[in-house]
Design an enzyme around this catalytic site. Sequence first.
Site, PDB file in Angstrom:
ATOM      1  N   SER A  27      -8.019  23.751 -21.413  1.00 51.77           N
ATOM      2  CA  SER A  27      -8.017  22.644 -22.382  1.00 51.77           C
ATOM      3  C   SER A  27      -7.794  21.279 -21.736  1.00 51.77           C
ATOM      4  CB  SER A  27      -6.956  22.888 -23.466  1.00 51.77           C
ATOM      5  OG  SER A  27      -7.158  24.136 -24.104  1.00 51.77           O
ATOM      6  N   ARG A  28      -8.116  21.162 -20.449  1.00 51.15           N
ATOM      7  CA  ARG A  28      -7.941  19.920 -19.681  1.00 51.15           C
ATOM      8  C   ARG A  28      -6.477  19.518 -19.545  1.00 51.15           C
ATOM      9  NH1 ARG A  28     -11.955  21.882 -18.915  1.00 51.15           N
ATOM     10  NH2 ARG A  28     -14.060  21.038 -19.056  1.00 51.15           N
ATOM     11  N   MET A  29      -5.574  20.474 -19.751  1.00 50.25           N
ATOM     12  CA  MET A  29      -4.142  20.214 -19.553  1.00 50.25           C
ATOM     13  C   MET A  29      -3.795  20.556 -18.110  1.00 50.25           C
ATOM     14  SD  MET A  29      -2.687  18.991 -22.278  1.00 50.25           S
ATOM     15  CE  MET A  29      -0.964  19.509 -22.264  1.00 50.25           C
TER      16      MET A  29
ATOM     17  N   ARG B 265     -18.674  22.603 -20.834  1.00 47.97           N
ATOM     18  CA  ARG B 265     -17.916  22.705 -19.581  1.00 47.97           C
ATOM     19  C   ARG B 265     -17.040  23.946 -19.587  1.00 47.97           C
ATOM     20  NH1 ARG B 265     -17.077  18.367 -16.344  1.00 47.97           N
ATOM     21  NH2 ARG B 265     -14.954  19.066 -15.969  1.00 47.97           N
TER      22      ARG B 265
END
Length: 205
Positions: free
Chosen positions: A183-185, A1
């Site tokens: 980082s999906r943060m 992703r």
Amino acid sequence: RREYKKQQLDESDIFQSPFDQFEAWMEQALNSDLVEPTAITLATASSDGYPTARTVLLKKYDEQGYVFYTNYSSRKGAQLDQNPRACLLFFWPELERQIRIEGHIEKEDREQSEAYFNSRPFKSRVAALVSQQSSPVKSRKQLEEEFEALKEKYEDGEVPLPDDWGGYRLKPVRFEFWQGRRSRMHDRIEYELQQNDWIIRRLAP
């Protein structure tokens, strides 16, 4: 992703009104050459709690709510009659953004619905008259024959507004603005209506 890394969303940069924040993001979407910036996923639920979702187009918005048009006899219309609450989801992957809006549903008045209906292209108005949306049909051929017959009947362009067609307005009680981050943060800012005031808070990603 892939990593989301285009922008960020910080409490120091947002508007205090969710309507102003929405307008700012919508203007950016409209100016970004997206294919369908006003497309929304509309989620509804029946009285027994079964949810459904589909894509519709936002046609108008202001501080009184968010307006879309459809057939009142459709499946979504039936669910909104049973349970007049809904959620709208805008997803703009090119901008790495989402907006979720939850609220109560009201029908637009007949005059407003008629004004919008009459602004639509001729064939779209005929199609609305032909379609008993969500109902079973015998065949595509039958639909097309009825469509051609009504085109001829209303060739003067004066197509009547169907009794079961019109607008719905979602009156928001909650917004969430989502900005993708590394980082999906992700950044998530929520506005919740509490006794006429909008409470703003950051949510965990």
